[in-house]
Write a protein that holds these residues in place. Structure first.
Motif, PDB file in Angstrom:
ATOM      1  N   SER B  16      35.541  35.312  30.378  1.00  0.00           N
ATOM      2  CA  SER B  16      34.689  35.932  31.528  1.00  0.00           C
ATOM      3  C   SER B  16      35.894  36.723  32.117  1.00  0.00           C
ATOM      4  N   GLY B  17      37.286  36.478  32.366  1.00  0.00           N
ATOM      5  CA  GLY B  17      38.049  36.582  32.787  1.00  0.00           C
ATOM      6  C   GLY B  17      38.489  36.705  34.592  1.00  0.00           C
ATOM      7  N   ASN B  18      37.015  35.723  35.135  1.00  0.00           N
ATOM      8  CA  ASN B  18      36.652  35.450  36.480  1.00  0.00           C
ATOM      9  C   ASN B  18      37.984  34.232  36.431  1.00  0.00           C
ATOM     10  N   SER B  19      38.524  34.584  38.031  1.00  0.00           N
ATOM     11  CA  SER B  19      39.012  33.249  38.705  1.00  0.00           C
ATOM     12  C   SER B  19      39.304  33.279  39.387  1.00  0.00           C
TER      13      SER B  19
END
Ligand code: SF4
Ligand code: SF4
Lengths: 445, 324
Positions: B16-19
């Motif tokens: 998701s590109g969440n970090s």
């Protein structure tokens, strides 16, 4: 209907390129795995034999799983264990194609009126393989009680009637449109499959599930209604198309896991592609030798649906489609969420594969070995209502018994927890590792 | 990093590109209105305290990781956030060394000693705050009357934070215009006074799905309900529950502090019980306790219960009674 957790399809969709269609010529060489790694079959041919397309080349001695049939005519080169796309070695038949296109079909039954038993036999003989992993192979799953005699006596629930037969027109994961396109392009065939399915399954209700945004023409819907089929529009949310969640969403019933036998709750699930293959098998006596896979390389702007003989090597497939492919960093058979990355291009593309994703270096998603920050995102999104954060830690630190107690085996490896994890933990990897360790220790004791 | 030619890894093959970094950054963004309100009412002193606290927090984490030979994780921004939140819960009367001390305690004792982000059982901000509160009670409980930078007039109604007033001279509180409460034109800590700013930030967090509604809503509702019960039994002795909520701390606590990663439960029933517990304890401590403020202690107490609350797990799909 029950609410199902998960992630929105739109959210995950990197690109919705309009697909193009292509039919590839006969492959030079095919590899046909005999059965899956769960159950091996006996080969019926040996190296040097000549086979024609549609000829049975391997069968299950107990008659549980459908036979494997040659997908091209030609010469059997060898019978040996080969790497399948899911990474296991399976006994396989390697056939070199001679370019002949004649096909064997089981047409002797077709002239007379078909009994239920004959229909099931035709479906069995067609050697249909499915993308999803089910507890029972297709013919046993959709046969009404007492119809098949091949069910080994130890299988429970064979006398359970089928209340719901779900035809799943939803693709398994975001970015895939194989089933969707099959439904749109072959409405007529799907309509024909309904009476057949009704006949063999004696289902109380047949339900066709599609995503909310799937276009259903009015007359098609009316015709389905006349046949007694309900269309159910499901939210566009991955992973609603996977069996346990689909059954839960449609019927509200829980398939007991980890056994995963949907017959225990009176349901049977087949996907739309399988329904179409059943029509081919029953109406035309056709053996299922072809497969349509979607090949997506979003960085190249390619999204193509390829129809090709089953068992073609990935190598050949990619070469035919992209003669000058560079910068390939990862090849995934089976989709971005559920698929397997390939280490070797000499693996066969079989009917179980619905999509092949080719990624270049920029599209890679890498994992890190950061510890979990307990943010709870994975718990928020896990469709199976597990607590992936704890499970992953249990698996990481070898507390397998705790993990098993907390339903590790209910995990369907959908990958959502990894997808949303801000720490980019390799969750599915840890779960598979845990499951394997537990199974291994059980085998020992 | 030079990439090898070909990659093989386990599914899924997308992310998701969440970090962590993104999450922390968005939380920092959400605090911008609160910082702005702090500057607006208390001037540059407020910014100075926040700044000192943030710098110290980052430096403390850096030194700790260097000394202990741990992999550097300051890049994830969690110390920055701890520092900012700590600055926001201090009064502008604090001398410069208090944020330094508080931030060191918050980061090192509150977080790093337990193994870093996500493994700390207690909210690191509150560990720092509690340390200061217990050690320097007098300094921690002196406040200035805010002097808005423009537009608004300095409020003349209160010289003590509303929470002290609630405890001691209940009837005075009714004189304060509502608007002053909402905007934050009352004495108090830098970031706790402005209701509107905190709600703006909280709404942003909810909108970006950094947090879910469960903890803040159940926190605030339960504080209101318990306050209401007190108020109904004796309106003379106990304050209107709404004052409890808008007089500082509750909103900041509910949106930003109680939701700290790792210290809050992650299941829905757990989160709701946690919120209810926080709200109820807040009012109880405020009404019967010796300290002016109940929220930090309520949250710390509920932090301690988090492992228990996390045992209330949802029923997994497919977990049915054994058939056959
Ligand atoms: S992979 Fe398993 S644990 Fe993770 S979200 Fe999917 S079902 Fe839940
Ligand atoms: S999403 Fe990742 S970091 Fe967050 S709780 Fe789950 S495993 Fe931990």
């Amino acid at each position: 209907m029950k609410r199902i957790k998960g992630i929105c399809n739109e959210l995950a969709e990197k690109s919705d390129l309009y697909p193009t269609y292509k039919r590839l010529p006969l492959p030079k060489k095919v590899i046909l795995p005999l059965g899956s790694f769960r159950r091996e079959m006996a080969p019926l041919v040996k190296a040097g034999d000549k086979v024609i397309a549609g000829q049975r080349i391997g069968e299950d001695i107990e008659g549980v799983i459908p036979p494997v049939c040659a997908s091209v005519s030609g010469k059997v080169l060898e019978v040996r264990p080969c790497l399948g796309f899911s990474g296991q070695e399976i006994l396989s038949v390697v056939i070199e194609s001679d370019g002949e296109t004649n096909t064997k079909s089981v047409d002797e039954n077709l002239q007379r009126e078909l009994e239920d038993r004959d229909i099931i036999q035709l479906i069995f003989d067609a050697g249909i393989k499915e993308t999803d992993q089910f507890y029972w192979p297709l013919p046993l799953r959709i046969a009404k009680p007492g119809l098949t005699s091949v069910i080994p006596s130890y299988q429970p629930f064979k006398t359970e009637p089928i209340d719901f037969l779900i035809i799943n027109g939803m693709d398994r994961q975001p970015g895939v449109s194989v089933r969707r396109n099959a439904l749109i392009n072959r409405e007529k065939d799907l309509l024909e499959s309904i009476p057949v399915l009704q006949k063999v399954s004696n289902a109380g209700k047949i339900i066709l599930t599609v995503y909310k945004d799937h276009p259903v023409p009015l007359d098609f819907e009316q015709k389905l209604k006349d046949l007694g089929v309900t269309i159910l529009r499901c939210p566009s949310r991955y992973p609603i198309a996977l069996e346990p969640l689909l059954v839960k969403f449609v019927t509200g019933r829980d398939i007991p896991l980890p056994m995963g036998n949907s017959r225990a709750v009176g349901t049977a699930v087949i996907d739309a592609i399988t329904a179409l293959r059943i029509v081919e098998a029953v109406k035309e006596g056709r053996i299922s030798t072809e497969t349509t896979v979607q090949v997506s390389a979003f960085s190249l702007g390619v999204n193509v649906h390829v129809t090709v003989a089953e068992g073609i090597l990935l190598e050949e497939l990619v070469e035919q489609l992209f003669p000058s492919l560079e910068n390939l960093s990862k090849a995934v058979i089976g989709g971005s969420f559920l698929g397997y990355a390939q280490q070797n291009f000499k693996v066969p593309v079989t009917q179980e594969a619905d999509v092949i994703v080719l990624q270049n270096a920029d599209e890679l998603s890498l994992y890190s070995n950061q510890p979990c920050i307990n943010c709870g995102f994975c718990v928020r999104y896990c469709p199976m209502m597990l607590m992936p954060n704890e499970l992953s830690k249990n698996c990481e630190y070898n507390r397998f018994d705790v993990a098993e107690k907390n339903d590790l085996f209910s995990c369907i490896e959908c990958g959502i927890c990894s997808y949303v994890c801000p720490a980019r933990r390799p969750m599915v990897h840890l779960f598979r590792f845990g499951k394997q360790e537990i199974l291994a220790s059980k085998e020992e004791s | 990093m030079k990439r090898p030619e070909f990659y093989v890894s386990i599914s899924p093959h997308v992310h998701s590109g969440n970090s962590v970094q993104k999450m922390m950054f968005q939380t920092l963004m959400a605090l911008v209105p609160v910082v702005f309100a702090g500057w607006f009412f208390f001037g540059l002193t407020a910014l100075k305290i926040i700044f000192i606290s943030m710098i110290t927090a980052v430096v403390a984490e850096f030194l700790w990781e260097k000394i202990m030979g741990l992999p550097l994780r300051i890049g994830d921004g969690s110390s920055l956030l701890t520092g900012l939140l700590l600055g926001l819960v201090l009064s502008t009367e604090c001398p410069w060394w208090m944020p330094v001390l508080g931030a060191c305690v918050a980061v090192i004792i509150g977080k790093e000693l337990f193994g870093g982000l996500g493994n700390n059982p207690f909210s690191s901000v509150l560990v720092g705050w509690t340390f200061l509160q217990v050690s320097y009670r007098d300094l921690m409980s002196s406040f200035v009357v805010p002097e808005p930078q423009f537009l608004l007039e300095s409020s003349e109604y209160l010289v003590d934070p509303p929470l002290v007033v609630l405890k001691e001279e209940m009837d005075m509180i009714a004189d304060v215009p509502w608007m002053d409460f909402l905007l934050g034109n009352v004495p108090g800590e830098i970031g706790t006074i402005s209701v509107i700013a905190v709600i703006l930030g909280g709404a942003y967090l909810l909108f970006r799905r950094i947090i879910t509604w469960h903890i803040p809503v159940s926190f605030i509702l339960s504080a209101w309900i318990i306050g209401l019960i007190f108020w109904l039994t004796d309106p003379e002795a106990y304050a209107n529950p709404v004052y409890h909520i808008i007089s500082g701390w509750v909103l900041l606590g509910a949106f930003f502090i109680a939701t700290e990663r790792g210290t809050a439960p992650v299941t829905v029933p757990g989160m709701i019980l946690y919120g209810i517990g926080c709200g109820a304890l807040t009012i109880i401590i405020r009404t019967w306790g010796g300290y002016m403020e109940g929220v930090p202690f309520a949250i710390l107490l509920m932090n301690a219960l988090t492992p228990l609350l996390d045992r209330i797990r949802p029923r997994a799909v497919g977990r049915v009674k054994k058939i056959a």
